[in-house]
Motif scaffolding. Structure first.
Motif, PDB file in Angstrom:
ATOM      1  N   TYR A  12       1.073  -0.872  -0.322  1.00 18.98           N
ATOM      2  CA  TYR A  12       0.083   0.330  -0.198  1.00 18.98           C
ATOM      3  C   TYR A  12       0.926   1.227  -0.078  1.00 18.98           C
ATOM      4  CZ  TYR A  12      -3.914  -3.325   1.008  1.00 18.98           C
ATOM      5  OH  TYR A  12      -4.600  -3.533   0.560  1.00 18.98           O
ATOM      6  N   MET A  39      -0.052   4.233  -1.816  1.00 18.47           N
ATOM      7  CA  MET A  39      -1.475   5.081  -1.639  1.00 18.47           C
ATOM      8  C   MET A  39      -1.294   6.163  -0.405  1.00 18.47           C
ATOM      9  SD  MET A  39      -4.159   2.110  -0.919  1.00 18.47           S
ATOM     10  CE  MET A  39      -4.346   1.267  -1.954  1.00 18.47           C
ATOM     11  N   ILE A  54      -5.040  13.763  -0.027  1.00 20.13           N
ATOM     12  CA  ILE A  54      -6.917  13.631   0.047  1.00 20.13           C
ATOM     13  C   ILE A  54      -7.032  14.268   1.567  1.00 20.13           C
ATOM     14  CG2 ILE A  54      -8.330  12.702   0.917  1.00 20.13           C
ATOM     15  CD1 ILE A  54      -7.488  10.945  -2.302  1.00 20.13           C
ATOM     16  N   VAL A  79      -8.618  10.855  -6.363  1.00 24.05           N
ATOM     17  CA  VAL A  79      -9.027  10.444  -6.117  1.00 24.05           C
ATOM     18  C   VAL A  79      -9.609   8.906  -6.232  1.00 24.05           C
ATOM     19  CG1 VAL A  79     -11.128   9.726  -4.828  1.00 24.05           C
ATOM     20  CG2 VAL A  79     -10.010  11.809  -4.275  1.00 24.05           C
ATOM     21  N   TYR A  94      -7.225   7.606  -9.172  1.00 21.86           N
ATOM     22  CA  TYR A  94      -6.323   6.486  -8.649  1.00 21.86           C
ATOM     23  C   TYR A  94      -6.259   5.949  -7.722  1.00 21.86           C
ATOM     24  CZ  TYR A  94      -1.800   4.962 -10.256  1.00 21.86           C
ATOM     25  OH  TYR A  94      -0.787   4.634 -10.878  1.00 21.86           O
ATOM     26  N   LEU A  95      -6.572   6.109  -6.691  1.00 17.66           N
ATOM     27  CA  LEU A  95      -6.672   5.811  -5.402  1.00 17.66           C
ATOM     28  C   LEU A  95      -7.672   4.660  -5.184  1.00 17.66           C
ATOM     29  CD1 LEU A  95      -5.364   6.338  -3.024  1.00 17.66           C
ATOM     30  CD2 LEU A  95      -7.055   7.974  -1.386  1.00 17.66           C
ATOM     31  N   LEU A 108      -6.307   2.223  -7.461  1.00 20.63           N
ATOM     32  CA  LEU A 108      -5.017   1.520  -6.264  1.00 20.63           C
ATOM     33  C   LEU A 108      -5.832   0.203  -5.456  1.00 20.63           C
ATOM     34  CD1 LEU A 108      -2.371   3.849  -5.443  1.00 20.63           C
ATOM     35  CD2 LEU A 108      -2.379   1.689  -6.833  1.00 20.63           C
ATOM     36  N   LEU A 109      -6.666   0.933  -4.583  1.00 23.24           N
ATOM     37  CA  LEU A 109      -7.356   0.337  -3.826  1.00 23.24           C
ATOM     38  C   LEU A 109      -7.860  -1.240  -4.640  1.00 23.24           C
ATOM     39  CD1 LEU A 109      -9.678   2.424  -2.031  1.00 23.24           C
ATOM     40  CD2 LEU A 109      -8.303   1.014  -0.605  1.00 23.24           C
ATOM     41  N   LYS A 145      -5.658  -3.494  -5.379  1.00 25.64           N
ATOM     42  CA  LYS A 145      -4.730  -4.239  -4.168  1.00 25.64           C
ATOM     43  C   LYS A 145      -5.722  -5.271  -3.045  1.00 25.64           C
ATOM     44  CE  LYS A 145      -0.927  -1.686  -4.788  1.00 25.64           C
ATOM     45  NZ  LYS A 145       0.092  -2.691  -6.077  1.00 25.64           N
ATOM     46  N   TRP A 146      -7.132  -4.848  -2.741  1.00 22.80           N
ATOM     47  CA  TRP A 146      -7.866  -5.169  -2.457  1.00 22.80           C
ATOM     48  C   TRP A 146      -7.700  -6.633  -2.598  1.00 22.80           C
ATOM     49  CZ3 TRP A 146     -12.258  -1.536   0.559  1.00 22.80           C
ATOM     50  CH2 TRP A 146     -13.010  -2.562   1.734  1.00 22.80           C
TER      51      TRP A 146
END
Lengths: 287, 336
Positions: free
Chosen positions: A261, A264, A271, B121, B123-124, B127-128, B131-132
Motif C-alpha cells: 500500500y 497509497m 486527500i 481520488v 487513481y486511489l 489502487l484500492l 490491491k484489495w
C-alpha cells in the motif's frame, strides 16, 4: 537502527527525484497557472532518450543525460508554443484537456518507437558502498548529489541573473512584471525549458533504479502533484521540503506499514490535507 | 416552426434506427456488442457532461465511479447472489453515496485543485481495487457476473435483448439529461459554470447546486458501470484506470462539451473508430491525442458545437435576403 538509517537514505533518494519533478511543475504553475498534466510525458521521454542515446552511441551516462536535457527542453518549449500559448485566453478547463491529449500522444509515441517492455538502464554507478551499516549504491548517492547541485544552480540562476529574476517577478506579480517591460513569451518559454530539463534529469537519475517503461511517468507525476500541493503551488522551497517529506514518508511506510500500500500513502496524505485545507498547505491564497 | 419539426424528425429517425438496428445485424453479435458498449459509455459520458460541461467542474474521478458501479453490481450478484435488478439499483445508490461523500469534500476546492484532487481520488480507487484482493479479486478481477434476471416473459440471454435493455437505459438517461438542462436547475448549473461569483451574487446556493450536479453525474457513471459489468460479465481493475477517464473526456470533448447531443456523437464516433483502427490498437492514441489538442484549440465546443456555429453563421448571412424583420446590421456590411 541500521534499518531505520537505510530507510532514511532510501527516502532521501526517492524524495530527491520527486523534488526535481515537482520544482518544474511548480515553476510552470507559478508563471502560467497551468497544472501541466503533460509533465509526466516529459519525464517519460527524458528517461527513454537517455537510455537510447547510451545504448545507440555508447557514450558516457553523463553525456546521454545532457543530450536528454536538450531534447526534452526543446520539446517542452514546443509544447508551450504550440499548445499552451494558443490556449492562454481559454477557460482553465481547456489547458488541462490539452495536456491530457499530450500525455496520450507521448505515451503512444514511446510505445511505437521503443515498444512496451521494461528496459534496464545500466550505468557506471552500480557498485555498492557501505557506510556505518547502511549499504548504498553509488547511483543513489549520485541522485542526491546531483539534486543538491541542480537545486543550488537553479536558485543561483533565479536570484542572480536577469532572466531568472524576470521569472520570479512574473510569478509574484503578472501585471507588475508586464509594466516593467518583461517579455511574457520569453519568460514562458524559458520556464518550460527549465521544467523540461529538470524532468529529464530526474528521469535519467531515477531510471537506473526503477527501470524504463511507457507508464513510468504516471505515478511520478501524480506524486509530484501531491508534492506541489503540499508545498504550495508556485513555491520552490515548498516543493523541496514537501518532496523530501514525501520520499521519507513513503520509504518509512513501505518498511513499517505495508509495501503493497506504499503508493497509497502519498495520495491519502494529499486527500487528508486537501480535505482540511482546500487550497493546500502554505497556499498564498492568490490563485 | 419547421425547424423544431426538423429537429424532432431527426430524433425520431435516430430512435427508429436504434430500434431497427438489431434486426439488420441480427446474426452479427460483434456489431451488436460494440453498439451496446458504445451506448453504455455514452451514458457515462452524459454524466461527465453534466458536471464538466454544464456546471464547469472537471471531475477526473469519473472512471473511479464507473468502476464502483461495476464492482458493486459484480460483488453483489456473485458473492451474495442478489437479484440482478435489486443489485443494479443498489449499485447506483452505492455509487451516488460515494459521490455525495467525495463531492461534499472535493467541491470545496476550485478549478485546478478540483481537477487534481479528483484525478488523485480516481487513481486511489484504482489502487484500492487492484490491491484489495479479498473484496475485488485484485488484478485477477471478478469473473462470472450473471446476466440480468428475466422479468416475466422477458429474458436477457441474447445479445439483442441486452442491446434493447441498454438502449432503454440510454434513452432514459438522455431524456433525464435533457429535462435537467432545460429546467431552471440546468440554467443554474450554466450560471455557475459561467461565473461562480456572479451566480452567488444572484442568490444561487452554489455549494448545494454543485454537489447535486456532481451526484447526478456520478449516478450516471454508476449506472453505466453496472450495465458494463453485466454485459461483459468480467471486470478487472482496468475499468478504474486513468486511461478510462481520459477516454471519456476525449469522447466528450470531440462530441461537444456542454452540448446535449455531444456525448452521443463523440462516443459513438470514437467507439466505432476504435473498432476500425483495431489493428493499430496501441497506436490509435497517436492520432487521438493530437486530435484532442487540436479540438480544444480550434473547436472548443466539439463537433456539435462547431456544427451549430457554422449553422448560425449561414443563417446570419441569409437574413438580408428575405429581409422581413428588423435587421440590426446594415445591409452594406453584411454583403461581402
Amino acid at each position: 537502527m541500521d534499518l531505520f538509517l537505510q530507510q532514511v537514505f532510501n527516502g532521501l533518494t526517492l524524495g530527491s527525484v520527486y523534488t526535481l519533478v515537482a520544482i518544474g511543475l511548480t515553476l510552470v504553475f507559478g508563471i502560467l497557472h497551468i497544472p501541466n498534466f503533460a509533465h509526466g510525458a516529459l519525464y517519460l521521454v527524458g528517461g527513454y532518450v537517455t537510455l537510447m542515446v547510451m545504448s545507440a552511441t555508447g557514450v558516457h551516462y553523463f553525456i546521454a543525460i545532457i543530450a536528454s536535457i536538450v531534447v526534452v527542453a526543446v520539446l517542452a518549449v514546443l509544447m508551450e508554443r504550440l499548445v499552451f500559448h494558443p490556449l492562454r485566453n481559454s477557460p482553465p478547463i481547456h489547458d488541462k484537456i490539452a495536456a491530457i491529449g499530450l500525455v496520450l500522444f507521448f505515451e503512444a509515441l514511446v510505445q511505437l518507437v521503443w515498444g512496451t517492455e521494461y528496459l534496464r538502464m545500466l550505468t557506471p554507478f552500480d557498485n555498492n558502498i557501505s557506510v556505518a551499516g547502511v549499504s548504498m549504491t553509488s547511483q543513489r548517492i549520485l541522485v542526491i548529489a546531483v539534486t543538491v547541485a541542480v537545486v543550488f544552480l537553479l536558485t543561483l540562476f533565479l536570484k542572480k541573473t536577469m532572466m531568472g529574476a524576470s521569472i520570479l517577478a512574473m510569478a509574484q506579480n503578472r501585471e507588475g512584471a508586464f509594466l516593467v517591460g518583461i517579455n511574457a513569451n520569453k519568460v514562458a518559454m524559458m520556464t518550460f525549458a527549465i521544467s523540461g530539463a529538470l524532468a529529464a534529469i530526474a528521469a535519467s537519475l531515477a531510471s537506473p533504479i526503477n527501470l524504463v517503461f511507457p507508464a513510468m511517468g504516471h505515478l511520478v507525476i501524480l506524486k509530484a502533484f501531491v508534492v506541489v500541493i503540499i508545498g504550495g503551488m508556485g513555491s520552490i522551497p515548498g516543493a523541496i521540503i514537501a518532496g523530501l517529506v514525501l520520499g521519507l514518508t513513503e520509504s518509512m511506510g513501505a518498511t513499517y506499514i505495508s509495501n503493497d500500500y506504499k503508493d497509497m500513502i502519498a495520495f491519502l496524505l494529499l486527500i487528508i490535507i486537501m480535505t482540511v485545507r482546500p487550497k493546500g498547505l502554505f497556499a498564498k491564497g492568490v490563485y | 416552426m419547421d425547424k423544431i419539426f426538423n429537429h424532432r424528425t431527426l430524433i425520431a429517425l435516430l430512435v427508429v434506427f436504434a430500434l431497427v438496428f438489431p434486426l439488420i445485424y441480427a446474426d452479427n453479435r460483434y456489431v451488436l456488442h460494440v453498439m451496446t458498449i458504445g451506448f453504455i459509455f455514452t451514458i457515462s459520458v452524459y454524466g461527465m457532461n453534466i458536471i464538466a460541461g454544464f456546471t464547469g467542474q472537471l471531475s477526473l474521478a469519473h472512471a473511479g465511479f464507473f468502476a464502483i458501479g461495476a464492482y458493486s453490481l459484480g460483488i453483489l450478484t456473485t458473492r451474495t447472489e442478489m437479484n440482478f435488478w435489486l443489485a443494479l439499483l443498489l449499485a447506483v445508490l452505492i455509487t451516488s453515496a460515494a459521490g455525495l461523500l467525495l463531492g461534499a469534500i472535493a467541491l470545496r476546492t476550485k478549478e485546478h485543485f478540483f481537477a487534481i484532487y479528483t484525478l488523485i481520488v480516481g487513481y486511489l480507487i484504482y489502487l484500492l481495487i487492484d490491491k484489495w484482493d479479498g473484496l475485488t479479486g485484485g488484478i485477477r478481477g471478478l469473473i462470472g457476473i450473471p446476466i440480468p434476471d428475466p422479468i416475466g416473459p422477458l429474458n436477457f440471454e441474447s445479445a439483442t435483448a441486452m442491446y434493447y435493455l441498454v438502449l432503454f437505459f440510454l434513452l432514459l438517461s438522455i431524456f433525464i439529461a435533457v429535462r435537467i438542462v432545460r429546467s431552471l436547475t440546468g440554467r443554474t448549473y450554466i450560471a455557475i459554470r459561467n461565473s461562480e461569483e456572479l451566480a452567488q451574487t444572484l442568490g444561487i446556493n452554489t455549494k448545494v447546486n454543485k454537489l447535486i450536479s456532481f451526484v447526478i453525474s456520478v449516478a450516471y457513471a454508476g449506472l453505466a458501470g453496472a450495465l458494463y459489468a453485466s454485459l461483459t460479465r468480467f471486470i478487472g481493475p482496468d475499468v478504474a484506470s486513468t486511461n478510462m477517464v481520459f477516454n471519456f473526456l476525449m469522447y466528450l470533448i470531440v462530441g461537444g462539451i456542454g452540448t446535449l447531443s455531444g456525448p452521443l456523437v463523440g462516443t459513438m464516433l470514437f467507439v466505432w473508430l476504435e473498432q476500425f483502427l483495431r489493428s493499430y490498437q496501441e497506436y490509435h492514441l497517436l492520432i487521438f491525442g493530437p486530435i484532442l489538442v487540436i479540438m480544444v484549440i480550434f473547436f472548443p465546443t466539439g463537433i456539435v458545437g462547431g456544427f451549430y456555429r457554422i449553422k448560425a453563421k449561414l443563417q446570419q448571412k441569409k437574413v438580408p435576403k428575405d429581409n422581413k424583420y428588423f435587421n440590426p446590421v446594415p445591409a452594406k456590411s453584411t454583403k461581402k
